[in-house]
Motif scaffolding. Structure first.
Motif, short mmCIF file in Angstrom:
data_model
loop_
_atom_site.label_atom_id
_atom_site.label_comp_id
_atom_site.label_asym_id
_atom_site.label_seq_id
_atom_site.Cartn_x
_atom_site.Cartn_y
_atom_site.Cartn_z
N CYS A 33 3.68 -0.87 3.29
CA CYS A 33 2.51 -0.78 2.42
C CYS A 33 2.96 -0.41 1.00
CB CYS A 33 1.57 0.28 2.98
SG CYS A 33 0.09 0.54 2.02
N ASP A 34 2.42 -1.10 0.00
CA ASP A 34 2.90 -0.91 -1.37
C ASP A 34 1.75 -1.03 -2.37
OD1 ASP A 34 4.24 -1.37 -3.97
OD2 ASP A 34 6.04 -1.50 -2.74
N GLU A 45 -0.52 8.03 -2.61
CA GLU A 45 0.80 7.66 -3.13
C GLU A 45 1.92 7.80 -2.11
OE1 GLU A 45 3.78 8.87 -6.86
OE2 GLU A 45 1.78 9.77 -6.68
N LYS A 46 1.92 8.88 -1.35
CA LYS A 46 3.02 9.14 -0.41
C LYS A 46 3.14 8.07 0.67
CE LYS A 46 3.38 14.17 -0.85
NZ LYS A 46 3.29 15.47 -0.12
N ILE A 47 2.00 7.52 1.10
CA ILE A 47 2.05 6.52 2.17
C ILE A 47 2.00 5.09 1.62
CG2 ILE A 47 1.07 8.10 3.86
CD1 ILE A 47 -1.61 6.66 3.54
N GLY A 50 6.21 1.48 -1.19
CA GLY A 50 6.88 0.46 -0.37
C GLY A 50 8.38 0.53 -0.37
N LYS A 51 8.94 1.48 -1.10
CA LYS A 51 10.39 1.65 -1.10
C LYS A 51 10.82 2.91 -0.36
CE LYS A 51 10.88 -0.99 -5.36
NZ LYS A 51 11.35 -2.20 -4.65
N ASP A 52 9.86 3.55 0.30
CA ASP A 52 10.14 4.77 1.06
C ASP A 52 9.56 4.65 2.47
OD1 ASP A 52 10.67 7.27 2.01
OD2 ASP A 52 9.25 8.32 0.70
N PRO A 53 10.37 4.17 3.42
CA PRO A 53 9.86 4.00 4.80
C PRO A 53 9.44 5.30 5.46
CG PRO A 53 11.99 2.91 4.50
CD PRO A 53 11.76 3.76 3.29
N ARG A 54 10.03 6.39 5.03
CA ARG A 54 9.89 7.67 5.73
C ARG A 54 8.44 8.06 5.96
NH1 ARG A 54 9.80 12.97 3.87
NH2 ARG A 54 9.89 12.11 1.76
N GLY A 111 8.34 -3.03 0.41
CA GLY A 111 7.02 -3.58 0.17
C GLY A 111 6.96 -4.59 -0.96
N GLU A 112 7.85 -4.45 -1.93
CA GLU A 112 7.91 -5.43 -3.02
C GLU A 112 8.35 -6.79 -2.50
OE1 GLU A 112 10.02 -6.06 -7.42
OE2 GLU A 112 10.46 -4.26 -6.24
#
Length: 258
Positions: A33-34, A45-47, A50-54, A111-112
């Motif tokens: 999700c991005d 923002e945290k979820i 799209g560059k942070d799978p965690r 996500g990009e």
């Protein structure tokens, strides 16, 4: 007595081969999700990074593919995290079913890079780009050689066209799941070109969270029909979304529109 021993050995070999042949593989393509690079209603923002799978909504959040399969179900056992040579894949994980010879490989795409993610899913649906992974001296087939393929994420085909060169004939028609908003409407032309079999997709807006994927896979493992898998998806979606079973049944569908 000697004949009986030979017969017993033969039967053991046949059963062993049959058991080995029952190994099934599932490849799940997840476009993270991005908020920035996808045409979605922004999420926190945290979820929505799209560059942070965690912590991503479709991966590391509570009902994301990785978190849900790893932490919220006993049916799937986390095997290991794997590396990928594809720079767009930010996380790759392997699961095995608790009681059956079924494996899931799930890939989290930047996500990009939603377009390459969808194109990779469509190519695999057309039996292209096979991927072999060796685990404990066993070769597992994913990509275009997987038995079931799934896409999870935003319906990027609302925003862009894909460029996939499809093979005209498949050795084997692939079963596919597409959990994205209005996925039947937007994915139908491509899935037809891929000569794949859509066992579950959607007719309206939806939250592509992992409980629906897991329930559909349960039905597929049990060799259920598309209609039965459709009903499974509706039941579990209503359970979590509280949208009413009628609405949930209208949301999910199987096969092509007649």
């Amino acid at each position: 007595m000697k004949i009986n021993k030979v017969l017993l050995l033969f039967l053991m070999l046949v059963l062993s081969a049959k058991s080995y042949g029952q190994t099934k593989t599932i490849h799940v393509y997840v476009a993270l999700c991005d908020n920035k690079f996808q045409g979605i209603v922004p999420v926190p923002e945290k979820i929505g990074n799209g560059k942070d799978p965690r912590l991503n909504l479709y991966w590391g959040a509570g009902y994301g593919v990785k978190s849900y399969l790893k932490l919220k179900t006993k049916d799937w056992k986390f095997i290991k995290q794997l590396k990928s040579s594809n720079p767009y894949i930010l996380d790759r994980i392997l699961f095995k079913h608790a009681t059956k010879e079924v494996y899931i490989l799930a890939d989290a795409y930047d996500g990009e890079q939603i377009k390459p993610c969808i194109e990779d899913f469509l190519k695999a649906s057309n039996t292209q780009n096979p991927l072999k992974i060796e685990i404990d001296s066993k070769d597992l087939n994913f990509g275009g050689n997987a038995d079931l393929l799934a896409y999870i994420g935003h319906d990027g085909l609302m925003d862009f066209d894909v460029n996939v060169g499809y093979k005209k004939t498949n050795k084997k028609q692939k079963d596919v799941i597409v959990l994205a908003c209005y996925s039947r409407n937007f994915f139908s032309p491509e899935i037809k070109k891929a000569n794949a079999n859509p066992i579950l997709w959607t007719t309206h807006l939806m939250a592509p969270e992992a409980y629906t994927l897991k329930s559909a896979i349960d039905g597929w493992i049990n060799n259920e029909s598309g209609k039965q898998i459709d009903e499974r998806a509706a039941q579990v979606y209503n359970k979590y979304q509280k949208c009413g079973i009628k609405g949930a049944r209208n949301l999910f569908t199987t096969g092509f529109k007649k």
